[in-house]
Design a protein around this motif. Structure first.
Motif, mmCIF file in Angstrom:
data_model
loop_
_atom_site.group_PDB
_atom_site.id
_atom_site.type_symbol
_atom_site.label_atom_id
_atom_site.label_comp_id
_atom_site.label_asym_id
_atom_site.label_seq_id
_atom_site.Cartn_x
_atom_site.Cartn_y
_atom_site.Cartn_z
ATOM 1 N N SER A 272 0.853 -1.184 0.000
ATOM 2 C CA SER A 272 0.000 0.000 0.000
ATOM 3 C C SER A 272 0.885 1.228 0.000
ATOM 4 O O SER A 272 1.740 1.388 0.868
ATOM 5 N N LEU A 273 0.677 2.070 -0.993
ATOM 6 C CA LEU A 273 1.499 3.263 -1.156
ATOM 7 C C LEU A 273 0.649 4.512 -0.938
ATOM 8 O O LEU A 273 -0.551 4.514 -1.213
ATOM 9 N N ALA A 274 1.302 5.568 -0.467
ATOM 10 C CA ALA A 274 0.587 6.754 -0.024
ATOM 11 C C ALA A 274 0.155 7.689 -1.147
ATOM 12 O O ALA A 274 -0.851 8.376 -1.019
ATOM 13 N N ASP A 275 0.894 7.745 -2.245
ATOM 14 C CA ASP A 275 0.637 8.780 -3.235
ATOM 15 C C ASP A 275 1.187 8.348 -4.590
ATOM 16 O O ASP A 275 1.849 7.319 -4.701
ATOM 17 N N SER A 276 0.934 9.158 -5.610
ATOM 18 C CA SER A 276 1.475 8.883 -6.945
ATOM 19 C C SER A 276 2.977 8.682 -6.866
ATOM 20 O O SER A 276 3.669 9.378 -6.126
ATOM 21 N N CYS A 277 3.470 7.710 -7.638
ATOM 22 C CA CYS A 277 4.894 7.384 -7.536
ATOM 23 C C CYS A 277 5.395 6.684 -8.784
ATOM 24 O O CYS A 277 4.621 6.257 -9.639
ATOM 25 N N GLU A 278 6.696 6.574 -8.838
ATOM 26 C CA GLU A 278 7.390 5.793 -9.854
ATOM 27 C C GLU A 278 7.915 4.549 -9.138
ATOM 28 O O GLU A 278 8.581 4.653 -8.109
ATOM 29 N N VAL A 279 7.590 3.381 -9.669
ATOM 30 C CA VAL A 279 8.028 2.120 -9.070
ATOM 31 C C VAL A 279 9.007 1.464 -10.025
ATOM 32 O O VAL A 279 8.712 1.302 -11.211
ATOM 33 N N PHE B 232 -0.076 -3.460 -5.990
ATOM 34 C CA PHE B 232 0.192 -2.093 -5.537
ATOM 35 C C PHE B 232 -1.155 -1.409 -5.317
ATOM 36 O O PHE B 232 -1.974 -1.334 -6.230
ATOM 37 N N ASP B 233 -1.375 -0.926 -4.110
ATOM 38 C CA ASP B 233 -2.639 -0.300 -3.738
ATOM 39 C C ASP B 233 -2.385 1.171 -3.416
ATOM 40 O O ASP B 233 -1.769 1.494 -2.409
ATOM 41 N N LEU B 234 -2.868 2.058 -4.278
ATOM 42 C CA LEU B 234 -2.697 3.498 -4.084
ATOM 43 C C LEU B 234 -4.041 4.175 -3.854
ATOM 44 O O LEU B 234 -4.250 5.330 -4.196
ATOM 45 N N ARG B 235 -4.988 3.460 -3.258
ATOM 46 C CA ARG B 235 -6.327 4.001 -3.060
ATOM 47 C C ARG B 235 -6.446 4.863 -1.816
ATOM 48 O O ARG B 235 -7.496 5.428 -1.558
ATOM 49 N N GLY B 236 -5.372 4.973 -1.051
ATOM 50 C CA GLY B 236 -5.390 5.835 0.125
ATOM 51 C C GLY B 236 -5.947 5.144 1.360
ATOM 52 O O GLY B 236 -6.625 4.135 1.278
ATOM 53 N N ARG B 237 -5.620 5.696 2.498
ATOM 54 C CA ARG B 237 -6.091 5.211 3.794
ATOM 55 C C ARG B 237 -6.553 6.401 4.611
ATOM 56 O O ARG B 237 -5.835 7.384 4.685
#
Length: 172
Positions: A85-92, A149-154
């Motif tokens: 789970s990732l917090a924000d837009s990113c490059e992986v 990868f889950d970028l849907r926010g918490r």
């Protein structure tokens, strides 16, 4: 139970057992149920008890070693993969150890599966587009589903509008 006890931040591995998980039409749906309900942060490895035997095995191991050993061959949980789970837009950047990294651009709201095969290892480097978030590196192992990868926010926010919610859930 885990969410009520507020221990979801400390979980690094989770075994899914019960008909709701083992009878899910797709393995990805079992993972999505966990991500939607527990909303873990960071990295979590997910296993599926396809035979729904782990609860019984735990009791047998405690009360009767002989009976536990008799069902030991049935204890074959399936490694589904790793969810991050990732917090924000990113490059992986995913380093498979074969030279050039694979690069993926993810944006807020995305739910993305990278098909890392069972047993394969990779180093996942996350670099957030906003400078306020630090870079992170995860060492992962592939499973039946791969890396999610889950970028849907918490916390996960789902709209009140039925039509918008339906579209959003289809997208996920």
């Amino acid at each position: 139970i885990l969410k009520a006890q507020q221990v979801t931040d400390d979980i690094s591995e989770l075994y899914l057992t019960g008909a709701v998980f083992s009878k899910a039409p797709y393995l990805e749906q079992a993972i999505l149920m966990v991500l939607d309900s527990l909303q873990p942060q960071g990295m979590i490895k997910l296993w599926l008890d396809k035979n729904q035997i782990l609860p019984i095995a735990g009791l047998l191991k405690y009360y009767s070693t002989q009976d536990y050993l008799a069902i030991d061959d049935e204890l074959n949980p399936i490694f589904l993969g790793t969810a991050i789970s990732l917090a924000d837009s990113c490059e992986v950047k995913i380093d498979l150890g074969m030279g050039e990294d694979q690069s993926i651009t993810l944006t807020s709201g995305d739910l993305y599966i990278f098909p890392l095969k069972s047993g394969e290892r990779a180093s996942v480097k996350v670099e957030y587009k906003s400078s306020k978030s630090a870079r992170k590196t995860y060492e992962v192992v592939g499973g039946e589903v791969g890396i999610v990868f889950d970028l849907r926010g918490r916390p996960l926010i789902i709209t009140e509008s039925a039509s918008l919610r339906r579209e959003l859930l289809k997208f996920w």
